[in-house]
Scaffold this active site. Structure first.
Site, PDB file in Angstrom:
ATOM      1  N   LYS A   4     -25.963   1.362  -3.112  1.00  0.00           N
ATOM      2  CA  LYS A   4     -26.435   0.972  -1.764  1.00  0.00           C
ATOM      3  C   LYS A   4     -27.717   1.704  -1.372  1.00  0.00           C
ATOM      4  O   LYS A   4     -28.381   1.360  -0.390  1.00  0.00           O
ATOM      5  CB  LYS A   4     -25.331   1.205  -0.739  1.00  0.00           C
ATOM      6  CG  LYS A   4     -24.159   0.261  -0.981  1.00  0.00           C
ATOM      7  CD  LYS A   4     -23.045   0.429   0.005  1.00  0.00           C
ATOM      8  CE  LYS A   4     -21.945  -0.612  -0.211  1.00  0.00           C
ATOM      9  NZ  LYS A   4     -21.324  -0.564  -1.549  1.00  0.00           N
ATOM     10  N   VAL A  25     -13.377   1.652  -8.725  1.00  0.00           N
ATOM     11  CA  VAL A  25     -12.108   0.921  -8.675  1.00  0.00           C
ATOM     12  C   VAL A  25     -11.082   1.712  -7.867  1.00  0.00           C
ATOM     13  O   VAL A  25     -10.767   2.848  -8.217  1.00  0.00           O
ATOM     14  CB  VAL A  25     -11.552   0.707 -10.113  1.00  0.00           C
ATOM     15  CG1 VAL A  25     -10.268  -0.107 -10.073  1.00  0.00           C
ATOM     16  CG2 VAL A  25     -12.597   0.067 -10.994  1.00  0.00           C
ATOM     17  N   SER A  40     -11.082   3.312  -5.043  1.00  0.00           N
ATOM     18  CA  SER A  40     -11.338   4.531  -4.261  1.00  0.00           C
ATOM     19  C   SER A  40     -10.994   4.294  -2.786  1.00  0.00           C
ATOM     20  O   SER A  40     -10.868   3.152  -2.338  1.00  0.00           O
ATOM     21  CB  SER A  40     -12.785   4.979  -4.412  1.00  0.00           C
ATOM     22  OG  SER A  40     -13.641   4.019  -3.852  1.00  0.00           O
ATOM     23  N   ARG A  41     -10.852   5.414  -2.043  1.00  0.00           N
ATOM     24  CA  ARG A  41     -10.412   5.336  -0.647  1.00  0.00           C
ATOM     25  C   ARG A  41     -11.314   4.395   0.156  1.00  0.00           C
ATOM     26  O   ARG A  41     -12.535   4.499   0.084  1.00  0.00           O
ATOM     27  CB  ARG A  41     -10.461   6.718   0.004  1.00  0.00           C
ATOM     28  CG  ARG A  41      -9.488   7.700  -0.602  1.00  0.00           C
ATOM     29  CD  ARG A  41      -9.343   8.948   0.235  1.00  0.00           C
ATOM     30  NE  ARG A  41     -10.616   9.496   0.665  1.00  0.00           N
ATOM     31  CZ  ARG A  41     -10.760  10.290   1.717  1.00  0.00           C
ATOM     32  NH1 ARG A  41      -9.720  10.607   2.434  1.00  0.00           N
ATOM     33  NH2 ARG A  41     -11.940  10.777   2.029  1.00  0.00           N
ATOM     34  N   THR A  80     -15.867 -12.718   1.246  1.00  0.00           N
ATOM     35  CA  THR A  80     -17.097 -12.775   2.047  1.00  0.00           C
ATOM     36  C   THR A  80     -17.968 -13.967   1.658  1.00  0.00           C
ATOM     37  O   THR A  80     -18.438 -14.713   2.505  1.00  0.00           O
ATOM     38  CB  THR A  80     -17.900 -11.480   1.857  1.00  0.00           C
ATOM     39  OG1 THR A  80     -17.928 -11.180   0.466  1.00  0.00           O
ATOM     40  CG2 THR A  80     -17.278 -10.328   2.605  1.00  0.00           C
TER      41      THR A  80
HETATM   42  N1  LIG Z   1     -16.177   5.527  -3.823  1.00  0.00           N
HETATM   43  C1  LIG Z   1     -17.134   4.743  -4.252  1.00  0.00           C
HETATM   44  O1  LIG Z   1     -16.946   3.533  -4.469  1.00  0.00           O
HETATM   45  C2  LIG Z   1     -18.505   5.328  -4.495  1.00  0.00           C
HETATM   46  C3  LIG Z   1     -19.465   4.537  -5.137  1.00  0.00           C
HETATM   47  C4  LIG Z   1     -20.722   5.077  -5.378  1.00  0.00           C
HETATM   48  C5  LIG Z   1     -21.006   6.356  -4.955  1.00  0.00           C
HETATM   49  N2  LIG Z   1     -20.064   7.100  -4.300  1.00  0.00           N
HETATM   50  C6  LIG Z   1     -20.429   8.445  -3.847  1.00  0.00           C
HETATM   51  O2  LIG Z   1     -19.561   9.361  -4.474  1.00  0.00           O
HETATM   52  C7  LIG Z   1     -19.336  10.475  -3.615  1.00  0.00           C
HETATM   53  C8  LIG Z   1     -17.849  10.772  -3.522  1.00  0.00           C
HETATM   54  O3  LIG Z   1     -17.181   9.635  -3.044  1.00  0.00           O
HETATM   55  P1  LIG Z   1     -15.605   9.609  -2.882  1.00  0.00           P
HETATM   56  O4  LIG Z   1     -15.185   8.216  -3.153  1.00  0.00           O
HETATM   57  O5  LIG Z   1     -14.991  10.721  -3.622  1.00  0.00           O
HETATM   58  O6  LIG Z   1     -15.497   9.885  -1.317  1.00  0.00           O
HETATM   59  P2  LIG Z   1     -14.200  10.306  -0.478  1.00  0.00           P
HETATM   60  O7  LIG Z   1     -12.975  10.039  -1.242  1.00  0.00           O
HETATM   61  O8  LIG Z   1     -14.371   9.689   0.878  1.00  0.00           O
HETATM   62  O9  LIG Z   1     -14.352  11.883  -0.347  1.00  0.00           O
HETATM   63  C9  LIG Z   1     -15.328  12.451   0.453  1.00  0.00           C
HETATM   64  C10 LIG Z   1     -15.142  13.963   0.410  1.00  0.00           C
HETATM   65  O10 LIG Z   1     -16.187  14.568   1.167  1.00  0.00           O
HETATM   66  C11 LIG Z   1     -15.601  15.498   2.099  1.00  0.00           C
HETATM   67  N3  LIG Z   1     -16.511  15.577   3.234  1.00  0.00           N
HETATM   68  C12 LIG Z   1     -16.876  14.605   4.090  1.00  0.00           C
HETATM   69  N4  LIG Z   1     -17.748  15.086   4.981  1.00  0.00           N
HETATM   70  C13 LIG Z   1     -17.964  16.389   4.674  1.00  0.00           C
HETATM   71  C14 LIG Z   1     -18.766  17.416   5.218  1.00  0.00           C
HETATM   72  N5  LIG Z   1     -19.526  17.191   6.290  1.00  0.00           N
HETATM   73  N6  LIG Z   1     -18.740  18.646   4.643  1.00  0.00           N
HETATM   74  C15 LIG Z   1     -17.947  18.885   3.556  1.00  0.00           C
HETATM   75  N7  LIG Z   1     -17.175  17.944   2.995  1.00  0.00           N
HETATM   76  C16 LIG Z   1     -17.176  16.711   3.555  1.00  0.00           C
HETATM   77  C17 LIG Z   1     -14.218  14.918   2.389  1.00  0.00           C
HETATM   78  O11 LIG Z   1     -13.283  15.874   2.814  1.00  0.00           O
HETATM   79  P3  LIG Z   1     -13.147  16.309   4.367  1.00  0.00           P
HETATM   80  O12 LIG Z   1     -13.087  15.052   5.159  1.00  0.00           O
HETATM   81  O13 LIG Z   1     -11.904  17.133   4.403  1.00  0.00           O
HETATM   82  O14 LIG Z   1     -14.361  17.140   4.659  1.00  0.00           O
HETATM   83  C18 LIG Z   1     -13.828  14.455   0.990  1.00  0.00           C
HETATM   84  O15 LIG Z   1     -13.407  15.568   0.232  1.00  0.00           O
HETATM   85  C19 LIG Z   1     -20.008  10.156  -2.284  1.00  0.00           C
HETATM   86  O16 LIG Z   1     -21.239  10.841  -2.225  1.00  0.00           O
HETATM   87  C20 LIG Z   1     -20.256   8.665  -2.351  1.00  0.00           C
HETATM   88  O17 LIG Z   1     -21.423   8.315  -1.640  1.00  0.00           O
HETATM   89  C21 LIG Z   1     -18.822   6.615  -4.079  1.00  0.00           C
END
Ligand SMILES: NC(=O)c1ccc[n+]([C@@H]2O[C@H](COP(=O)([O-])OP(=O)(O)OC[C@H]3O[C@@H](n4cnc5c(N)ncnc54)[C@H](OP(=O)(O)O)[C@@H]3O)[C@@H](O)[C@H]2O)c1
Length: 330
Positions: A127, A169, A171-172, A193
């Site tokens: 994105k 796949v 993810s939250r 969509t």
């Molecule tokens: N999931 C996907 O499909 C996807 C695809 C492409 C890229 N990504 C990227 O991959 C990364 C990880 O994604 P994910 O799926 O693991 O996300 P996630 O499951 O939503 O986890 C996000 C994590 O960040 C922490 N967090 C949020 N705000 C924070 C803050 N201000 N300070 C410290 N910690 C914070 C959350 O814990 P707390 O709320 O306890 O702080 C949680 O541990 C992200 O950068 C996302 O942009 C994800």
């Protein structure tokens, strides 16, 4: 390379962070593996599963530069995964998304340089390529900050690179858990969509493995993009609920028909390797022109053709419904 080293994961309690933790503990013997995030309950729950002696759980917010500065003390490698990543939440709370995704990135860069962290990889998203929503725009700004971090470091040795990939796949907050909950509640249709919509598709394990490998590949300044399959949204619905009716609900604000990983406008500095692309920095660092066509593992890549774009619609590799199901089981 991670044996007897200190590794810190911002956002370590998230989907990526937990899989990363599991993988590191299975394959290496780190000195310390530090989970940094805000919510004590998520950390408590994670501690019930991952409690090896090397594990450390730090409460902290990436927006809080003092705390990040302190947490990075004596750390060798950082994975920056903390983010606000839900598109509608980012649109509705723009400053919150900017504070976490952009100001947080700046704090991570400053703390890494001050603490002489060796290597940092920041997670990005498709994105962020030609963004049309605030989440993507903040991640693009974050990518630019991490690339520029290699200049800010001056004569220091800290190196920053980025990994950009598509939908993970299951993810939250993603579409698969959403479809599954509708199916579990006996829905008589699944919302689609647009019948032509496509997305990149990667498993958490493949995402983690790609990040791990890029710690060895990186020189600093690269945006690493894995070659991964695409899915058609209609195939996704069919895979989870064969024969169930599709209700076309229209493309939502901030959504694209196809997601882009390597924009055509970056083609003059995009290098193709066997299993990934590298978008090289448009600025120079370390007082010299870097040659990114051969990486630190000795893999050799070739500049793509002018105008080449890698998006989920023109991807030569699409998953069938059977493959989607298999991936989900895995
Ligand atoms: N999931 C996907 O499909 C996807 C695809 C492409 C890229 N990504 C990227 O991959 C990364 C990880 O994604 P994910 O799926 O693991 O996300 P996630 O499951 O939503 O986890 C996000 C994590 O960040 C922490 N967090 C949020 N705000 C924070 C803050 N201000 N300070 C410290 N910690 C914070 C959350 O814990 P707390 O709320 O306890 O702080 C949680 O541990 C992200 O950068 C996302 O942009 C994800």
């Amino acid at each position: 390379m991670f044996d007897n080293k200190s590794i810190l994961i911002t956002g370590g309690t998230g989907s990526f962070g937990q899989k990363y933790t599991k993988t590191i503990l299975e394959r290496y013997n780190p000195k310390r593996l530090i989970i940094l995030s805000r919510d004590e309950l998520k950390q408590y729950e994670m501690q019930q599963i991952y409690n090896a002696p090397c594990m450390r759980y730090f409460l902290g917010d990436v927006r809080d530069s003092d705390r990040i500065m302190q947490a990075f003390n004596d750390v060798d490698y950082v994975i920056h995964a903390a983010a606000i990543k839900q598109v509608p939440a980012a649109e509705y709370n723009p400053m919150e998304c900017i504070k976490t995704n952009i100001h947080g990135a700046e704090n991570v860069i400053k703390a890494a340089i001050a603490n002489k962290v060796k290597r940092v990889i920041a997670l990005s998203t498709d994105k962020a390529a030609n963004p049309i929503n605030l989440y993507g725009a903040t991640k693009l700004a974050s990518d630019k900050l991490f690339v520029a971090g290699n200049n800010i470091v001056g004569a220091g040795d800290t190196r920053f690179s980025i990994v950009r990939y598509g939908n993970v796949v299951g993810s939250r907050g993603s579409v698969v858990p959403f479809f599954k909950s509708l199916i579990a509640n006996d829905t008589d249709s699944l919302p689609i969509t647009h019948p032509d919509m496509t997305r990149f598709w990667i498993t958490l394990q493949d995402g983690v493995d790609f990040v791990l490998k890029n710690f060895s590949r990186m020189q600093g300044g690269e945006i690493f993009v894995p070659k991964i399959p695409s899915v058609r949204i209609t195939d996704l619905a069919e895979a989870y609920a064969p024969g169930l009716k599709h209700e076309i609900v229209g493309i939502r604000p901030g959504e694209k028909m196809h997601e882009i990983m390597c924009p055509g406008d970056d083609s003059h500095h995009t290098i193709e390797f066997d299993d990934h692309f590298v978008i090289t920095p448009s600025i120079t660092f370390f007082g010299k022109e870097n040659d990114y066509s051969t990486n630190n593992l000795g893999e050799v890549g070739k500049l793509v053709e002018q105008g080449f774009e890698y998006h989920s619609g023109n991807n030569p590799n699409f998953l069938t419904t059977g493959q989607i199901r298999k991936l989900d089981e895995a």
